[in-house]
Design a protein around this motif. Structure first.
Motif, short mmCIF file in Angstrom:
data_model
loop_
_atom_site.label_atom_id
_atom_site.label_comp_id
_atom_site.label_asym_id
_atom_site.label_seq_id
_atom_site.Cartn_x
_atom_site.Cartn_y
_atom_site.Cartn_z
N THR A 28 20.81 -19.31 -14.78
CA THR A 28 19.44 -19.67 -14.37
C THR A 28 18.36 -18.27 -14.87
O THR A 28 17.03 -18.86 -14.48
N ALA A 29 18.79 -17.37 -14.85
CA ALA A 29 18.05 -16.60 -15.58
C ALA A 29 17.50 -16.69 -16.65
O ALA A 29 16.04 -17.28 -17.19
N PHE A 30 18.28 -17.40 -17.73
CA PHE A 30 17.89 -18.45 -19.09
C PHE A 30 16.58 -19.36 -18.90
O PHE A 30 16.15 -19.50 -19.77
N PHE A 31 17.08 -20.53 -18.36
CA PHE A 31 16.34 -20.89 -17.54
C PHE A 31 15.19 -21.24 -17.59
O PHE A 31 13.77 -21.16 -17.90
N ARG A 32 14.90 -20.02 -16.28
CA ARG A 32 14.02 -19.22 -15.81
C ARG A 32 12.85 -18.53 -17.74
O ARG A 32 11.79 -19.11 -16.84
N HIS A 33 13.87 -17.99 -18.58
CA HIS A 33 12.65 -17.33 -19.50
C HIS A 33 12.60 -18.78 -19.97
O HIS A 33 11.41 -18.79 -20.92
N LEU A 34 13.48 -19.89 -20.70
CA LEU A 34 12.57 -21.14 -21.39
C LEU A 34 11.34 -21.94 -20.89
O LEU A 34 11.04 -22.65 -21.48
N ARG A 35 11.58 -21.25 -19.25
CA ARG A 35 10.18 -22.62 -18.42
C ARG A 35 9.09 -22.18 -19.24
O ARG A 35 8.27 -22.49 -19.83
N THR A 36 8.67 -20.30 -19.52
CA THR A 36 7.31 -20.08 -20.01
C THR A 36 8.41 -19.97 -21.69
O THR A 36 7.21 -19.89 -22.76
N ALA A 37 9.18 -20.08 -22.09
CA ALA A 37 9.30 -19.53 -23.84
C ALA A 37 8.94 -20.88 -24.27
O ALA A 37 8.68 -20.93 -25.75
N ILE A 38 9.73 -22.10 -23.84
CA ILE A 38 9.61 -23.46 -24.42
C ILE A 38 8.41 -23.90 -24.66
O ILE A 38 7.53 -24.06 -25.96
N PRO A 39 6.73 -23.84 -24.11
CA PRO A 39 5.55 -24.28 -24.80
C PRO A 39 4.69 -23.83 -25.84
O PRO A 39 4.70 -24.01 -27.00
#
Length: 699
Positions: free
Chosen positions: A167-178
């Motif tokens: 869950t923490a990793f996907f929260r990070h991906l939300r801002t990292a992907i763009p």
């Protein structure tokens, strides 16, 4: 001439891996709700439209997200080098296949990289993917900074629930992907997919194709929230297009006259209106500040023509005696159609005003049927193609508008009016991953060839005349006559009482089609192609040979059957009734669809030959018939007295508690079950050549 002939999407929402051909004129997308139709519009908009490059974590197909987690594990453990990690990470891609003929290739030239003189296709790929340089920012989650404790913390009232690392990793991906992902455009050799050319920007692609979208309208109803004057708002958009330097001369002349009129109004206001307005302003000197004694305020009114068009101009419908009606006073259907036509005009004018016009203009129209009556829906597709000619005729000598339309619809009227080969059926199917679904596209341009040409013409005409909604149903019931069709809703309610609530047919969208006894077999290849769970309810139609002719008879006295659907199903023209009664449920099932015909009721040796006598045999006491050796004969005699099924219908409607014939009951219980799962698709992993080219481009 250059045309778009195929679209291939990977990794976007429900479109995990879909491919569909595109018609030169109009392509019609049909399917149930949440089958991925809107996703196709969105992916084109995210790659080529106003939302270009604006992807989010949620845009990646659910079936691919686990690759983010496994990639992070591989990076943390160091088992894979960066180049292999890049290959493993999910990506969203769009392949556009163009077909070209003789003549100038223009903007398609950069994408033609094959050496085969017989090849007439070119492939452009646009991909949203990570790069070697951004893998660290994508997969390395920052650790929480250590903060020294100055005061001993109080004991927690409740135990702290640890945060799930995923869950923490996907929260990070939300801002990292763009930040980590970027768009990349390539040309793919259709004769050798490993031969590719990567471009430094998307300019080559935007010179080749442009996308326009007419969204489904939800703000035309003045009783709903939203702006009821949406048609009038289009005037400012048309003005901006006509005001560009590249617009047609006739449009620029109109803009010049509008500006001239506004300048006259401005001059009049500044000479009279501003003078009067000045009287409302106080003299600054009255406030007693010496430095303001010589300062004077003077109003100056200007008129912005675009603001006038947007905020102060309304569309009126011509009336009588000088009383004209506001936009909201017309019917929703008329307003929707006018809105669509004006949107097409605006999209067309934008194309004409481009400094370099793309070779292909792909125009999406979402759900045009809103508020339109059936006859207007049926002619819509044909009128679209006429609209291209009408709009192009306004620019003689300037070339035909190269528009290709993709229309998504929930209307059986619109879908059935389209040519068979123009239909693209979107199917939402389950996957081996629990809770994950994806879209599967049935491309009638390719798949309809599996249906013989005569049957194809029959199905096209039948579906047009009956307005059947086969394309939009969860499941289908095909019946032989009016009796079964009329009673089917009642029968379904009775069947639902004895099955699991989660499987009730009444909570699913079931379409019931009356197809007649001689035509059911023509639907077999269509049902198989659609992979739509369906049941064909037909009659045994027992006959015996008498005097060189087949005559109706009791099943116990019969030789064969006159039912062409049963002969076709079992591929045996001379199949006997005894053989039909011996068939197992497995033999009556073909993957997604099944056939049902009369069989004896439990504990009985008697078999009916039609629905009417089957109803009687299943409810002997209600018809005063004793169970003996002549039961079948008595039931048949009573059924003959039913006339054209009126008595059967009246009985089933009047009686509150009666038995559904066994063959229908078993068939509907089978239909209530979920459809069989589809085989899993292979993972979306690009060949190594893609990664090498991408890495070189980044370096």
């Amino acid at each position: 001439m250059i045309t778009l002939s195929k679209i291939h999407v990977r990794g976007f929402r429900l479109l995990e891996d879909i491919e569909m051909s595109v018609e030169v004129g109009s392509t019609v997308i049909v399917g149930r709700n949440n089958s991925g139709k809107t996703s196709l519009t969105e992916v084109l908009d995210h790659f080529l439209g106003e939302q270009a490059g604006k992807f989010r974590l949620e845009d990646f197909s659910a079936g691919l997200r686990s690759a983010f987690i496994s990639s992070k594990v591989d990076r943390d453990t160091g088992v894979l080098p960066a180049s292999e990690l890049l290959e493993k990470l999910p990506a969203i891609s769009l392949d556009l296949t163009f077909t070209y003929g003789k003549g100038g290739l223009g903007p398609l030239s950069p994408f033609i990289i094959d050496l085969d003189p017989a090849c007439t296709t070119a492939i452009a790929r646009i991909e949203y993917s990570a790069t070697i340089a951004t893998i660290g920012a994508l997969l390395d989650t920052p650790a929480d900074p250590a903060v020294p404790l100055l005061i001993e913390p109080a004991p927690a009232a409740e135990p702290v629930v640890p945060v799930d690392p995923n869950t923490a990793f996907f929260r990070h991906l939300r801002t990292a992907i763009p930040d980590a992902y970027t768009l990349r455009v390539s040309a793919i050799d259709p004769t050798d997919p490993t031969n590719r050319r990567t471009f430094q920007s998307a300019s080559e692609l935007t010179a080749l194709i442009r996308v326009g979208i007419v969204r489904a309208q939800r703000t035309l109803d003045p009783g709903k929230k939203g702006d009821p004057e949406v048609i009038g708002k289009l005037l400012s958009q048309l003005f901006r297009t006509a005001n560009s330097a590249e617009a047609a001369q006739s449009d620029q002349d109109v803009v010049a006259q509008l500006k001239k009129s506004v300048s006259h109004v401005e001059a009049a206001m500044q000479s009279g209106f501003d003078t009067q307005l000045k009287g409302l302003l106080p003299a600054l000197g009255m406030f007693g500040f010496p430095s303001l004694n010589d300062t004077e305020l003077r109003p100056h009114t200007t008129i912005d023509i675009e603001s006038v068009l947007t905020d102060n101009t309304r569309i009126l419908y011509s009336g009588f005696d000088g009383v004209h009606l506001p936009e909201g006073y017309n019917g929703l259907g008329t307003r929707n159609l006018i809105y669509i036509l004006l949107q097409l005009e605006a999209i067309h004018k934008v194309y004409r005003g481009l400094p370099t016009r793309p070779a292909v203009h792909l125009v999406f129209i979402e759900e045009p049927e809103a508020h339109l009556h059936p006859q207007m829906q049926e002619v819509f597709i044909a009128k679209l193609n006429e609209a291209v000619g009408a709009l192009s005729a306004r620019y003689p000598g300037d070339g035909v508008w190269p528009a290709q339309f993709i229309v998504s619809t929930h209307s059986s009227h619109l879908a059935n009016a389209a040519a068979f080969e123009a239909i693209r059926y979107f199917l939402n199917v389950s996957t081996p991953i629990a809770g994950v679904r994806r879209t599967k596209v049935k491309d009638f341009r390719k798949g309809a060839t599996k249906i013989p040409e005569p049957d194809r013409k029959f199905l096209q005409q039948y579906m047009t005349l009956t307005k059947c909604d086969l394309y939009f149903a969860d499941k289908a019931i095909l019946v032989e006559g009016a009796t079964e069709r009329i009673l089917m809703p009642r029968i379904i309610r009775m069947i639902d009482k004895g099955i699991d609530a989660a499987k009730c047919l009444g909570s699913q969208y079931i379409t019931t089609m009356e197809i007649g006894g001689a035509y059911a077999q023509k639907f077999f290849p269509l049902l198989e192609y659609l992979e739509l769970k369906s049941i064909i309810v037909t009659d045994l139609d027992a006959v015996r040979l008498e005097g060189g002719r087949h005559r109706k008879c009791l099943c116990a006295e019969a030789g064969g059957t006159s039912n062409s659907a049963l002969k076709a199903w079992f591929d045996k023209p001379d199949i006997q009734v005894t053989e039909l009664l011996a068939k197992t449920p497995a033999e009556k099932t073909r993957g997604f669809y099944r056939i049902a015909y009369q069989i004896p009721e439990e504990g009985s040796a008697h078999c009916a030959r039609s629905y009417e006598d089957a109803l009687i045999l299943a409810n002997l006491a209600d018809f005063g018939i004793a169970a003996d050796a002549d039961t079948a004969s008595k039931a048949w005699e009573v059924a003959k007295g039913f006339g054209k099924s009126e008595e059967a219908i009246r009985f089933a409607v009047k009686e509150e508690d009666w038995n559904v014939p066994r063959y229908i009951r078993e068939g509907l219980v089978w239909l209530s079950e979920p459809p069989p799962p589809l085989p899993p698709i292979p993972p979306l992993i690009e060949p190594p050549a893609t990664i090498e080219v991408a890495a070189e481009a980044e370096e």
